[in-house]
Design a protein around this motif. Structure first.
Motif, PDB file in Angstrom:
ATOM      1  N   VAL A 189       0.841  -1.209   0.000  1.00 20.58           N
ATOM      2  CA  VAL A 189       0.000   0.000   0.000  1.00 20.58           C
ATOM      3  C   VAL A 189       0.876   1.259   0.000  1.00 20.58           C
ATOM      4  O   VAL A 189       1.686   1.475   0.904  1.00 20.58           O
ATOM      5  CB  VAL A 189      -0.977   0.028   1.210  1.00 20.58           C
ATOM      6  CG1 VAL A 189      -1.802   1.305   1.188  1.00 20.58           C
ATOM      7  CG2 VAL A 189      -1.893  -1.185   1.192  1.00 20.58           C
TER       8      VAL A 189
ATOM      9  N   PHE B 229      -7.648   0.549  -4.077  1.00 25.23           N
ATOM     10  CA  PHE B 229      -6.515   0.042  -4.836  1.00 25.23           C
ATOM     11  C   PHE B 229      -7.007  -1.186  -5.597  1.00 25.23           C
ATOM     12  O   PHE B 229      -7.656  -2.053  -5.001  1.00 25.23           O
ATOM     13  CB  PHE B 229      -5.360  -0.359  -3.904  1.00 25.23           C
ATOM     14  CG  PHE B 229      -4.614   0.823  -3.350  1.00 25.23           C
ATOM     15  CD1 PHE B 229      -3.633   1.459  -4.108  1.00 25.23           C
ATOM     16  CD2 PHE B 229      -4.892   1.320  -2.076  1.00 25.23           C
ATOM     17  CE1 PHE B 229      -2.942   2.564  -3.602  1.00 25.23           C
ATOM     18  CE2 PHE B 229      -4.213   2.419  -1.567  1.00 25.23           C
ATOM     19  CZ  PHE B 229      -3.238   3.037  -2.336  1.00 25.23           C
TER      20      PHE B 229
ATOM     21  N   SER C 178      -0.408  -2.659  -8.320  1.00 26.64           N
ATOM     22  CA  SER C 178      -1.528  -2.058  -7.611  1.00 26.64           C
ATOM     23  C   SER C 178      -1.688  -0.599  -8.085  1.00 26.64           C
ATOM     24  O   SER C 178      -0.724   0.152  -8.151  1.00 26.64           O
ATOM     25  CB  SER C 178      -1.200  -2.144  -6.120  1.00 26.64           C
ATOM     26  OG  SER C 178      -1.951  -1.243  -5.393  1.00 26.64           O
TER      27      SER C 178
ATOM     28  N   ILE D 179      -4.241   3.084  -7.975  1.00 27.10           N
ATOM     29  CA  ILE D 179      -5.265   3.757  -7.158  1.00 27.10           C
ATOM     30  C   ILE D 179      -6.417   4.279  -8.016  1.00 27.10           C
ATOM     31  O   ILE D 179      -6.188   4.785  -9.126  1.00 27.10           O
ATOM     32  CB  ILE D 179      -4.642   4.873  -6.275  1.00 27.10           C
ATOM     33  CG1 ILE D 179      -5.661   5.357  -5.247  1.00 27.10           C
ATOM     34  CG2 ILE D 179      -4.095   6.027  -7.108  1.00 27.10           C
ATOM     35  CD1 ILE D 179      -5.072   5.975  -4.025  1.00 27.10           C
TER      36      ILE D 179
ATOM     37  N   GLU E 198      -3.938   6.642 -11.296  1.00 28.14           N
ATOM     38  CA  GLU E 198      -2.532   6.321 -11.004  1.00 28.14           C
ATOM     39  C   GLU E 198      -1.561   7.267 -11.723  1.00 28.14           C
ATOM     40  O   GLU E 198      -0.588   7.718 -11.124  1.00 28.14           O
ATOM     41  CB  GLU E 198      -2.263   4.859 -11.388  1.00 28.14           C
ATOM     42  CG  GLU E 198      -0.909   4.317 -10.984  1.00 28.14           C
ATOM     43  CD  GLU E 198      -0.619   4.349  -9.481  1.00 28.14           C
ATOM     44  OE1 GLU E 198      -1.522   4.062  -8.676  1.00 28.14           O
ATOM     45  OE2 GLU E 198       0.526   4.669  -9.122  1.00 28.14           O
TER      46      GLU E 198
END
Ligand code: DC
Length: 227
Positions: A32, A72, A80, A82, A90
């Motif tokens: 994260v 996410f 990953s 966002i 992203e």
């Protein structure tokens, strides 16, 4: 092997996300990027006209946060990314304007409380590597492994400049360095959760470390904590 929480904190452009992402990939942990969350809030506020170059309306931002959904999602390459209210942001959050806005909205208590709440939920089952500024101090003070990553402002400005050049952006070293220092100053001196090393964090200065050396060091620390 026991599952742990890994907190990676440090100044901007230290390589926190590279380090955290690689560890997550090697261990199968969730990664994260909390900076992406503050950047997404910044983009949200800019788009809604809640923040200008000089002002921010904390009350209005607080009220609008209830209409902001951050998620996410993993893309087909396993990366990953966002999403802000269902939109993949992203790449839109990686501009200088959004970064500067993030540095400012991240000083607001109302924003920090909401993002910390969301981050703590993500860590309920452990098996997570989270990077940011306050992960080892505020979000997960109980994290089993805490890293505080540093590098000199000059080296970080040079790295940032190389990244921007690679993207074809025009840059000059002095203004990138000034921006690095300005953001450091805001991170360290804000009243709400200022950037500081947790007492039990391990400090790694990667100014003169190769990526491989850094990763080997981290793997060793991770192995010790999960043994
Ligand atoms: O790591 P980054 O440059 O993507 O972070 C963007 C901004 O968000 C940066 O100015 C610091 C802030 N931030 C924060 O205050 N707390 C975090 N946990 C992560 C980022």
């Amino acid at each position: 092997m026991k599952k742990i929480i890994v907190a990676v904190d440090g100044f901007s452009s230290c390589g926190k996300s590279t380090m955290a992402k690689e560890l997550a990939c090697e261990t199968g942990y969730i990664y994260v990027d909390t900076g992406a969350m503050y950047r997404a809030v910044s983009l949200f506020c800019i788009r809604k006209g809640l923040m200008s170059d000089t002002e921010m309306n904390e009350q209005a931002i607080g009220a609008e946060l209830t209409t902001m959904l951050l998620e996410f999602r993993t893309n087909e390459s396993g990366k990953s990314e966002i999403y802000l209210n269902g939109e993949n942001v992203e790449s839109s959050i990686r501009t200088l304007e959004v970064a500067n806005g993030a540095s400012r909205v991240s000083t607001l208590g109302v924003v920090r409380r909401e993002l910390v709440r969301q981050q703590q939920l993500m860590g309920l089952n452990k098996g997570i590597v989270m990077d940011g500024r306050d992960i080892g101090t505020v979000v997960f003070p109980q994290a089993e492994l805490k890293i505080f990553l540093t590098a000199s402002p000059e080296i970080r400005a040079k790295r940032r400049m190389d990244e921007m050049k690679a993207k074809g952006e025009a840059v000059d070293y002095e203004s990138v360095l000034a921006n690095v220092k300005e953001r450091d100053d805001r991170d360290v001196n804000r009243t709400e959760s200022p950037l500081r090393k947790a007492d039990d964090a391990i400090e790694i200065d990667n100014s003169n470390l190769t990526r491989t050396e850094q990763q080997e060091l981290l793997q060793k620390l991770f192995a010790e904590k999960t043994a």
